[in-house]
Design an enzyme around this catalytic site. Structure first.
Site, PDB file in Angstrom:
ATOM      1  N   LYS A   1       3.634 -13.545   6.364  1.00  0.00           N
ATOM      2  CA  LYS A   1       3.708 -14.621   5.362  1.00  0.00           C
ATOM      3  C   LYS A   1       5.202 -14.850   5.080  1.00  0.00           C
ATOM      4  O   LYS A   1       5.663 -14.855   3.932  1.00  0.00           O
ATOM      5  CB  LYS A   1       2.925 -14.136   4.124  1.00  0.00           C
ATOM      6  CG  LYS A   1       2.696 -15.156   3.063  1.00  0.00           C
ATOM      7  CD  LYS A   1       1.596 -16.144   3.386  1.00  0.00           C
ATOM      8  CE  LYS A   1       1.545 -17.194   2.286  1.00  0.00           C
ATOM      9  NZ  LYS A   1       0.925 -18.442   2.672  1.00  0.00           N
TER      10      LYS A   1
ATOM     11  N   TYR B   1       0.814  -1.210   0.000  1.00  0.00           N
ATOM     12  CA  TYR B   1       0.000   0.000   0.000  1.00  0.00           C
ATOM     13  C   TYR B   1       0.859   1.276   0.000  1.00  0.00           C
ATOM     14  O   TYR B   1       0.321   2.370   0.029  1.00  0.00           O
ATOM     15  CB  TYR B   1      -0.913   0.057   1.233  1.00  0.00           C
ATOM     16  CG  TYR B   1      -2.219  -0.680   1.097  1.00  0.00           C
ATOM     17  CD1 TYR B   1      -2.310  -1.864   0.383  1.00  0.00           C
ATOM     18  CD2 TYR B   1      -3.363  -0.196   1.714  1.00  0.00           C
ATOM     19  CE1 TYR B   1      -3.506  -2.552   0.298  1.00  0.00           C
ATOM     20  CE2 TYR B   1      -4.565  -0.879   1.627  1.00  0.00           C
ATOM     21  CZ  TYR B   1      -4.632  -2.049   0.924  1.00  0.00           C
ATOM     22  OH  TYR B   1      -5.822  -2.726   0.845  1.00  0.00           O
TER      23      TYR B   1
ATOM     24  N   ASP C   1      -5.469  -5.713   6.500  1.00  0.00           N
ATOM     25  CA  ASP C   1      -6.713  -5.312   5.841  1.00  0.00           C
ATOM     26  C   ASP C   1      -7.649  -6.514   5.730  1.00  0.00           C
ATOM     27  O   ASP C   1      -8.820  -6.448   6.119  1.00  0.00           O
ATOM     28  CB  ASP C   1      -6.362  -4.781   4.445  1.00  0.00           C
ATOM     29  CG  ASP C   1      -7.423  -3.835   3.928  1.00  0.00           C
ATOM     30  OD1 ASP C   1      -8.248  -3.373   4.734  1.00  0.00           O
ATOM     31  OD2 ASP C   1      -7.411  -3.558   2.723  1.00  0.00           O
TER      32      ASP C   1
END
Ligand code: NAP
Length: 420
Positions: A229, A159, A307
């Site tokens: 991740k 982002y 998010d």
């Protein structure tokens, strides 16, 4: 005041929130608080929340002087631009503010105003509490098991806005650099390509994780979970995990233990007052939210994971109409609901203002007005548990009374007056 505002009038009554020598907020009983109603349904939920926040402030012996600010379509009308300097400067000056949703047209050539605001104000932590209110319908069997606060990094990750459009010279240069200079050959398919860069810094990670740990300790939470991740993206998401543990170990001493230590040294029972720091891989975390909900307290994660996760968690406790949020910077807070501007309902006095109202509660808590915050929560819960709800909840429960946005706000105000 150093900034010369162009088109807003700072109220003459009321006082400014300031920062003391100890870097803590100094909040007067009559603060000036900026508010942006926002686009779409912002014009419905903004005034509704304002009414409730006024009532809770008054019921606890305080008074808010509101300062209306503009962003998005209201700013285009008044300033002919989306995000005027007046708005950014006023939030900097007054430290604590609340906003409704702002529309970002998909692919229409202008950047998300929300992302721009968070970056300009360096609001590095997007904080999303997810707790269940009695009476709110939920798709899961035991929604009360969820009581979690997600700290989502706000300034980095995909982002951050570092991306190049397919077909441009820039994207071609980046592609050549990645292939020729960095040796990533045979990875990017031939033909048009868009490329984005995902920065994760030690600085950005550590200040976010620090904020989450501080919050957990202050609010007597049991654990902070680092969600990443890192099994696939080792040098970005994996680094987030490693830097997160580093903060915990190096800065909090015996107040914090890792999950390994919890089992090796304490047989799974954390000593009183000790915070456990653990980590989970993002995809596993999404299923753990459903299967082992009550094992999670405070989450610290990067932007995109955060998010997805907080929307999924929000669904478990009743959906977007309920889910509040806030953005924290260094001695700065901009509260905002998780939901967007839902343009199809704009101006219909229909949608649920709870998310915006509870975002106001987050703002109050940041200001140290915990009594007023609790009153808001209790008053909202009373309305919903007695079946007074807006359309989104009414369609899911038996025998509820469907209220308009403004009517629901009036009901909450009535409850505040009764409970105070
Ligand atoms: P959205 O505005 O959140 O709306 C999606 C759906 O969620 C609505 O159609 C409605 O569902 C439900 N919903 C949202 N708010 C609700 C409320 N207060 N009460 C009851 N139901 C509510 O998401 P979107 O349609 O994806 O996005 C619209 C615009 O908002 C986009 O421009 C997006 O970029 C922007 N956005 C802004 C922010 C922000 O300002 N922070 C955040 C997210 C999105 P039903 O129709 O099923 O009842």
């Amino acid at each position: 005041m150093s900034y010369d505002y162009d088109k807003i009038d700072v109220p003459e009554a009321g006082e400014q929130i300031t920062v003391g020598d100890d870097n803590e907020l100094v909040v007067p009983e009559n603060p000036i608080i900026p508010i942006i109603h926002g686009d779409g349904i912002g014009t419905d939920v903004g005034p509704a929340a304002q009414k409730v926040l006024d009532a809770a402030a008054e019921a606890t012996g305080r008074n808010i002087e509101w300062l209306r600010l503009y962003a998005g379509s209201s700013a285009r009308e008044k300033y002919d631009e989306n995000l005027p300097e007046d708005t950014v400067e006023a939030i900097k000056q007054f430290k604590v503010a609340i906003k409704g949703p702002l529309t970002t047209p998909v692919g229409a050539g202008f950047r998300s105003l929300n992302v721009a605001l968070r970056q300009k104000l360096d609001l590095y932590a997007n904080v999303r509490p997810t707790y269940h209110l009695d009476g709110v319908p939920s798709p899961v069997k035991a929604p009360e098991k969820m009581d979690m606060v997600t700290f989502r990094e706000n300034t980095e990750d995909v982002y951050a806005g570092i991306e190049w459009e397919a077909g441009t010279d820039e994207v071609q240069q980046v592609k050549e650099f990645v292939e020729d200079e960095m040796g990533a050959t045979g990875v990017i398919h031939d033909g048009p390509v868009g490329i984005g860069v995902k920065p994760i810094t030690e600085f950005g990670t550590k200040r976010l994780v620090r904020e989450a740990i501080d919050y957990a300790i202050e609010n007597e939470r049991g654990s902070v979970t680092l969600v990443h991740k890192g099994n696939i993206m080792k040098f970005t998401e994996g680094a987030f995990r490693d830097w997160g543990y580093e903060v915990a170990e190096e800065e909090y001493g015996e107040d914090v233990i890792t999950e390994d230590e919890l089992w090796e040294e304490y047989d799974g029972e954390a000593p009183e007052g000790t915070l456990v720091v653990k980590d989970r891989i993002a995809d596993n975390m999404l299923q753990q939210l459903l299967t082992r909900t009550d094992e999670y307290d405070v989450i610290a994660t990067m932007n995109l994971n955060g998010d997805y996760m907080s929307d999924a968690a929000g669904a478990q406790i009743g959906g977007l109409g309920i889910a509040p949020g806030a953005n924290y910077g260094e001695t700065r807070c901009l509260a905002e609901p998780v939901h967007g501007s839902a343009p199809k309902y704009a101006g219909e006095d229909k949608v649920n203002p709870t998310a915006m109202i509870l975002s106001g509660r987050e703002m109050f808590e940041y200001m140290g007005w915990k009594d007023a915050g609790q009153l808001i929560r209790d008053a909202v819960e009373k309305a919903i548990s007695e079946g007074f709800v807006t359309y989104d909840l009414e369609r899911q429960i038996e025998g509820g009374t469907k209220l308009a946005t403004s009517e629901f706000a009036d009901k909450v105000v009535e409850n505040i007056e009764e409970l105070a």
